[in-house]
Design a protein around this motif. Sequence first.
Motif, PDB file in Angstrom:
ATOM      1  N   HIS A  43      61.329  17.799  38.449  1.00 39.33           N
ATOM      2  CA  HIS A  43      60.466  17.504  39.599  1.00 39.33           C
ATOM      3  C   HIS A  43      58.981  17.603  39.221  1.00 39.33           C
ATOM      4  N   GLN A  44      58.592  16.901  38.177  1.00 40.08           N
ATOM      5  CA  GLN A  44      57.213  16.844  37.675  1.00 40.08           C
ATOM      6  C   GLN A  44      56.677  18.191  37.185  1.00 40.08           C
ATOM      7  N   LYS A  45      57.510  19.157  36.939  1.00 36.81           N
ATOM      8  CA  LYS A  45      57.095  20.460  36.411  1.00 36.81           C
ATOM      9  C   LYS A  45      57.798  20.681  35.072  1.00 36.81           C
ATOM     10  N   HIS A  46      57.080  21.296  34.136  1.00 40.74           N
ATOM     11  CA  HIS A  46      57.676  21.623  32.848  1.00 40.74           C
ATOM     12  C   HIS A  46      58.368  22.978  32.956  1.00 40.74           C
ATOM     13  N   VAL A  47      59.591  23.013  32.467  1.00 38.81           N
ATOM     14  CA  VAL A  47      60.387  24.238  32.480  1.00 38.81           C
ATOM     15  C   VAL A  47      60.943  24.447  31.076  1.00 38.81           C
ATOM     16  N   LEU A  48      60.845  25.659  30.596  1.00 38.51           N
ATOM     17  CA  LEU A  48      61.441  26.028  29.322  1.00 38.51           C
ATOM     18  C   LEU A  48      62.787  26.677  29.636  1.00 38.51           C
ATOM     19  N   VAL A  49      63.859  26.131  29.096  1.00 40.33           N
ATOM     20  CA  VAL A  49      65.196  26.689  29.286  1.00 40.33           C
ATOM     21  C   VAL A  49      65.582  27.363  27.979  1.00 40.33           C
ATOM     22  N   ARG A  50      65.832  28.675  28.052  1.00 38.19           N
ATOM     23  CA  ARG A  50      66.186  29.455  26.865  1.00 38.19           C
ATOM     24  C   ARG A  50      67.646  29.874  26.973  1.00 38.19           C
ATOM     25  N   LEU A  51      68.410  29.552  25.933  1.00 41.52           N
ATOM     26  CA  LEU A  51      69.797  29.995  25.821  1.00 41.52           C
ATOM     27  C   LEU A  51      69.852  31.017  24.694  1.00 41.52           C
ATOM     28  N   HIS A  52      70.283  32.224  25.036  1.00 38.80           N
ATOM     29  CA  HIS A  52      70.324  33.308  24.059  1.00 38.80           C
ATOM     30  C   HIS A  52      71.741  33.857  23.992  1.00 38.80           C
ATOM     31  N   HIS A  69      59.034  28.824  33.880  1.00 40.76           N
ATOM     32  CA  HIS A  69      58.193  27.752  34.404  1.00 40.76           C
ATOM     33  C   HIS A  69      56.866  27.739  33.671  1.00 40.76           C
ATOM     34  N   GLU A  70      56.387  26.547  33.348  1.00 39.34           N
ATOM     35  CA  GLU A  70      55.110  26.393  32.655  1.00 39.34           C
ATOM     36  C   GLU A  70      54.115  25.730  33.593  1.00 39.34           C
ATOM     37  N   PRO A  71      52.916  26.206  33.753  1.00 35.48           N
ATOM     38  CA  PRO A  71      52.390  27.398  33.107  1.00 35.48           C
ATOM     39  C   PRO A  71      53.044  28.653  33.694  1.00 35.48           C
ATOM     40  N   TYR A  72      53.169  29.661  32.844  1.00 36.39           N
ATOM     41  CA  TYR A  72      53.802  30.920  33.222  1.00 36.39           C
ATOM     42  C   TYR A  72      52.976  31.603  34.305  1.00 36.39           C
ATOM     43  N   SER A  73      53.648  32.146  35.297  1.00 37.54           N
ATOM     44  CA  SER A  73      52.994  32.890  36.356  1.00 37.54           C
ATOM     45  C   SER A  73      53.670  34.247  36.503  1.00 37.54           C
ATOM     46  N   PRO A  74      52.894  35.326  36.485  1.00 37.66           N
ATOM     47  CA  PRO A  74      53.507  36.650  36.673  1.00 37.66           C
ATOM     48  C   PRO A  74      54.071  36.825  38.079  1.00 37.66           C
ATOM     49  N   TRP A  75      53.721  35.927  38.994  1.00 35.77           N
ATOM     50  CA  TRP A  75      54.188  36.023  40.379  1.00 35.77           C
ATOM     51  C   TRP A  75      55.520  35.321  40.594  1.00 35.77           C
TER      52      TRP A  75
END
Length: 147
Positions: A43-52, A69-75
């Motif tokens: 949805h027009q937002k960059h998301v980093l998906v991490r599989l560990h 979510h990018e940019p990262y938000s502490p909130w």
Amino acid sequence: MKRKYVPDLTRQMAVCQANYARLQKLLPKAGEHPVREFRVVWHQKHVLVRLHIDEEFRYTSSVVMTHIHEPYSPWLESPQLVIRLYHDALMAEVICARRRKQLSGVYGYPNRNMHQPDEKIQLNLFLGEWLNQCLNHGHQLEVALPE
């Protein structure tokens, strides 16, 4: 009167088998670094998906999937799913979400934690959607190894 929710076990097993097949394409092979990261546009937002890969045993493995979510938000708290892979049954299911106890197959409604009656199947479908996004539109990132 509202009818009690009864899980469709055939559907649930099919979803878990499909998720296992998707994860097998995305996870690192034995002996490789246990983390894979994919950048996905959602949805027009960059998301980093991490599989560990958290744990590996002969018949089961545990994988933690985190969305950043990018940019990262502490909130904004990153969603996190713990997934159990059953190698003998070729199935993968979400066993819990961040800071929750193991999921039950069915919840009465209303309940103290406000789980939906079909919470488990919803989370497994959600997992499938994200795995499909990684397979179809994700760009795998190189993970820097510590020296």
